[in-house]
Design a protein around this motif. Structure first.
Motif, PDB file in Angstrom:
ATOM      1  N   GLU A 183       0.860  -1.187   0.000  1.00 52.72           N
ATOM      2  CA  GLU A 183       0.000   0.000   0.000  1.00 52.72           C
ATOM      3  C   GLU A 183       0.899   1.241   0.000  1.00 52.72           C
ATOM      4  N   PHE A 184       0.525   2.224  -0.839  1.00 50.54           N
ATOM      5  CA  PHE A 184       1.441   3.357  -1.010  1.00 50.54           C
ATOM      6  C   PHE A 184       0.775   4.726  -0.855  1.00 50.54           C
ATOM      7  N   ASP A 185      -0.481   4.760  -0.443  1.00 47.96           N
ATOM      8  CA  ASP A 185      -1.133   6.061  -0.298  1.00 47.96           C
ATOM      9  C   ASP A 185      -1.918   6.126   1.006  1.00 47.96           C
ATOM     10  N   GLY A 186      -1.229   5.848   2.086  1.00 47.85           N
ATOM     11  CA  GLY A 186      -1.851   5.976   3.404  1.00 47.85           C
ATOM     12  C   GLY A 186      -2.500   4.716   3.919  1.00 47.85           C
ATOM     13  N   GLY A 187      -2.466   3.646   3.144  1.00 45.46           N
ATOM     14  CA  GLY A 187      -3.110   2.407   3.566  1.00 45.46           C
ATOM     15  C   GLY A 187      -2.377   1.726   4.711  1.00 45.46           C
ATOM     16  N   THR A 188      -3.148   1.293   5.713  1.00 47.69           N
ATOM     17  CA  THR A 188      -2.580   0.560   6.866  1.00 47.69           C
ATOM     18  C   THR A 188      -3.447  -0.670   7.138  1.00 47.69           C
ATOM     19  N   THR A 189      -3.850  -1.351   6.089  1.00 47.20           N
ATOM     20  CA  THR A 189      -4.849  -2.417   6.190  1.00 47.20           C
ATOM     21  C   THR A 189      -4.329  -3.655   6.902  1.00 47.20           C
ATOM     22  N   PHE A 190      -3.098  -4.044   6.614  1.00 47.78           N
ATOM     23  CA  PHE A 190      -2.611  -5.352   7.059  1.00 47.78           C
ATOM     24  C   PHE A 190      -1.789  -5.207   8.345  1.00 47.78           C
ATOM     25  N   PRO A 191      -2.172  -5.907   9.411  1.00 45.65           N
ATOM     26  CA  PRO A 191      -1.504  -5.725  10.710  1.00 45.65           C
ATOM     27  C   PRO A 191      -0.040  -6.171  10.713  1.00 45.65           C
ATOM     28  N   ASN A 192       0.301  -7.198   9.952  1.00 42.88           N
ATOM     29  CA  ASN A 192       1.673  -7.722   9.972  1.00 42.88           C
ATOM     30  C   ASN A 192       2.512  -7.195   8.809  1.00 42.88           C
ATOM     31  N   ARG A 193       2.233  -5.989   8.410  1.00 40.56           N
ATOM     32  CA  ARG A 193       2.936  -5.410   7.261  1.00 40.56           C
ATOM     33  C   ARG A 193       4.322  -4.904   7.654  1.00 40.56           C
ATOM     34  N   VAL A 194       5.194  -4.820   6.660  1.00 37.25           N
ATOM     35  CA  VAL A 194       6.500  -4.183   6.827  1.00 37.25           C
ATOM     36  C   VAL A 194       6.338  -2.710   6.455  1.00 37.25           C
ATOM     37  N   VAL A 195       6.721  -1.809   7.345  1.00 39.88           N
ATOM     38  CA  VAL A 195       6.577  -0.373   7.093  1.00 39.88           C
ATOM     39  C   VAL A 195       7.921   0.188   6.627  1.00 39.88           C
ATOM     40  N   ILE A 196       7.911   0.820   5.453  1.00 38.08           N
ATOM     41  CA  ILE A 196       9.126   1.429   4.900  1.00 38.08           C
ATOM     42  C   ILE A 196       8.894   2.929   4.810  1.00 38.08           C
ATOM     43  N   ASP A 197       9.716   3.689   5.527  1.00 35.72           N
ATOM     44  CA  ASP A 197       9.534   5.144   5.605  1.00 35.72           C
ATOM     45  C   ASP A 197      10.273   5.826   4.459  1.00 35.72           C
ATOM     46  N   TRP A 198       9.551   6.709   3.736  1.00 29.85           N
ATOM     47  CA  TRP A 198      10.150   7.357   2.564  1.00 29.85           C
ATOM     48  C   TRP A 198      10.481   8.825   2.788  1.00 29.85           C
TER      49      TRP A 198
END
Length: 652
Positions: free
Chosen positions: A320-335
């Motif tokens: 997800e690249f436009d504010g999506g936080t749907t998946f709890p076990n996601r990897v977050v990459i800060d840009w």
């Protein structure tokens, strides 16, 4: 700097490598936090072509496909254009639209959209890899024909194979194709002797298949406008109307159709889910309004239930690249990016901003789709005698951004100049002007007057099948004086036009073989030559007189042109250039600018008037009506409000 140099920033970027590492795990989910503007498309383009300009085509074709799901058609179209600009022809970039504006209403189903959907499904079915597919929530809400059924219902012909015309008739009718005299849109086929034209639902051009007896002797794609061949083929693939529910038994979500290794990019999965809800609600509402006499498949069988989305996405790599936080076990990459700042067309501010960024070690990149915009920007900087380090790249992107980590800023010209930036979607056969010509021909009634360029005025007698060297062909029958009849092959439509004259005035019908029409044409040519000679004398006299030569464009005119919020059309640019060149000559101008309502003539006049005013001249704009004078006063005032000129009007 080239486009590939821009992509190299992200091919080597640590954050891109983190995303690639994430994709090594089955069903991984990721969030790109703080990525803005056209940066997601830039990142995706760098991953779609990891080897750059030297990449092996075979490697690209074998790479996993990428599916991009945006919020709506507009954002999807802008994203599509960004990808197309960034990777050009190195990748197969496709658009997957929705099939109809209103569910269950055949009259508002768009054949162009069905053809694009069929093209995407056909490409997935044939290759599966190396594709970039851009779509949006409402488009994926509609379920698609299953892979098995698409394979079963795709009909292919190859050179050397044998088919009877009766068999082809049966196949095309079974596929829901209409038999017509000439094809101009998908879902049509025509048979003329040993020639079969068929317009498949998955290609921009129809096929022309020529037979020698029952054997396929030649296959070509052709342009329905000119009837000329586009390219030769060894195989023709005919895909039926995938949106016609009567042609297939089962449907499935697009996510079941795409390969399991496909990477899915979503702006925000939750927003997509809401789009699925809206699509289902619209379908249910439309279903309730349809007649009970017609049996339709209920929405639940044709559209994806919104609550199924997360489970459908579960097996895939999703980012997800436009504010999506749907998946709890996601990897977050800060840009750590910010959008392109707004400068309100203040070029001094733009200059100082770019200079300051350069001093801080930033790479200043300005993208512009038109060379004229890059030249205007260069002239504006030159007029200010300012050195502004920047790298112009001749591509269009939808939104600029500043990447703080890479110290890279990408500014778009249309945001700098506050111009309107529109997206472009492939229209395919919709652009065919021949379709209108053919429809006009179909609308002709026996007895209507037509003109053949070689034989003169005759009367339309309808379409008729005739025998030509033992082969049955379709021709247009034209009747002439004395009972003469001329048959014109439909491939020679360009030689026929509808007769037009004063209403109620019947023309004199020509007679074949008399030379009268040739004499009429010769006499007309002679009169045209006389008129041309008189005009030449007049223009020679005018050329010898002296006029005022205006100065070349200055920085204010460059700013005025750059501030035009729309992109000039090619004809508009040509007219503006011609008018300004005329003004700079020493001979008096003699030019007429013609155009339909809304085609941009006023902008041509505004720029010419401002060029004159910038040289100290007063300008009078004469218009025929009171209302037009007020409208033009508003238009001139609005465009010139930031410049040192006075605009007023005199009315009765």
């Amino acid at each position: 700097m080239r486009v590939d140099d821009l992509l190299n920033f992200y091919r080597a970027d640590r954050r891109a490598h983190l995303l690639n590492a994430c994709w090594e795990n089955d069903g991984s989910k990721a969030e790109l936090k703080g990525i803005v503007g056209s940066a997601p498309a830039l990142l995706a383009a760098s991953m779609l072509s990891p080897g750059g300009e030297m990449a092996d085509d075979a490697i690209l074709r074998d790479a996993p496909s990428h599916l991009f799901v945006l919020d709506d058609k507009e954002s999807a179209a802008y994203f599509l254009n960004d990808l197309q600009q960034l990777i050009g022809d190195t990748h197969n970039v496709l658009f997957f639209p929705r099939s109809a504006r209103v569910p269950y209403q055949e009259e508002v189903t768009e054949n162009a959209n069905i053809a694009m959907r069929a093209e995407v499904l056909n490409e997935i079915n044939r290759h599966g890899k190396g594709l970039a597919i851009v779509t949006f929530g409402e488009a994926i809400a509609e379920q698609v024909i299953s892979k098995r059924e698409l394979s079963e219902q795709t009909f292919a012909l190859a050179l050397g194979e044998r088919y009877t015309m009766d068999f082809l008739d049966e196949i095309f009718i079974e596929y829901g194709f209409s038999k017509v005299d000439f094809v101009y849109e998908p879902g049509q086929y025509a048979v003329r002797g040993g020639i079969v034209d068929v317009f498949s639902y998955s290609f921009d051009h129809p096929y022309r298949i020529e037979f020698f007896g029952d054997e396929v002797d030649s296959i070509r794609k052709f342009d329905p406008i000119s009837q000329l061949s586009v390219n030769k083929m060894t195989r023709a693939v005919v895909v039926p109307n995938i949106g016609d529910q009567s042609l297939h038994e089962s449907v499935e979500p697009l996510f079941n159709f795409i390969p399991a290794e496909t990477r899915i990019w979503m702006a925000d999965a939750k927003r997509t889910e809401r789009q699925l809800e809206k699509a289902m609600e619209r379908a249910e509402s439309a279903f309730e309004r349809v007649s009970d006499a017609v049996k339709f498949t209920p929405p639940a069988a044709l559209f994806i239930a919104p609550e199924r989305l997360e489970s459908l996405l579960e097996p895939f790599h999703v980012v997800e690249f436009d504010g999506g936080t749907t998946f709890p076990n996601r990897v977050v990459i800060d840009w750590d990016m910010i959008p392109q700042p707004s400068f309100n067309k203040n070029f001094d501010l733009i200059t100082s901003n770019l200079q300051a960024n350069h001093r801080q070690g930033y790479h200043n990149v300005i993208v512009a789709g038109q060379a004229t915009q890059i030249e205007r920007l260069h002239d504006i900087f030159a007029d200010r005698e300012a050195e502004v380090p920047h790298h112009p790249i001749p591509i269009e992107l939808s939104q600029g951004f500043v990447d703080k980590q890479l110290k890279l800023l990408v500014y778009t010209d249309h945001q700098l100049f506050e111009r309107y930036h529109r997206f472009r979607l492939k229209e395919g056969f919709k652009k065919s002007k021949q379709a209108l010509t053919l429809k006009e021909l179909s609308a002709l009634q026996p007895g209507d007057y037509v003109v053949h360029i070689d034989h003169g005025i005759g009367q339309f007698g309808g379409l008729q099948k005739i025998d030509v060297n033992g082969k049955e062909q379709e021709a247009i029958r034209l009747s002439y004086r004395g009972g003469d009849v001329l048959y014109v092959n439909i491939h020679s439509l360009h030689r026929i036009s509808k007769y037009s004259s004063k209403e109620g005035t019947a023309p004199k019908i020509s007679k074949l073989g008399t030379g009268t029409w040739a004499a009429t044409k010769a006499k007309t040519k002679s009169r045209v030559k006389e008129l041309a000679f008189d005009l030449l004398k007049l223009y020679a006299k005018r050329k010898s007189s002296k006029g005022f030569s205006f100065s070349p464009d200055n920085y204010m005119l460059h700013e005025l042109e750059a501030s035009f919020m729309f992109e000039e059309t090619p004809d508009q640019r040509a007219a503006i250039h011609a008018v300004k060149k005329d003004m700079e000559r020493t001979t008096p101008m003699d030019r007429l600018v013609c155009g339909d309502v809304g085609f941009g003539k006023t902008e041509v006049a505004i720029r010419a008037a401002f060029k004159a005013a910038a040289d100290g001249k007063q300008v009078a704009v004469l218009v025929p009506t009171t209302i037009l004078s007020m409208q033009h006063h508003r238009s001139f005032t609005r465009r010139l409000r930031d410049f040192p000129v006075t605009v007023d009007y005199i009315n009765r």
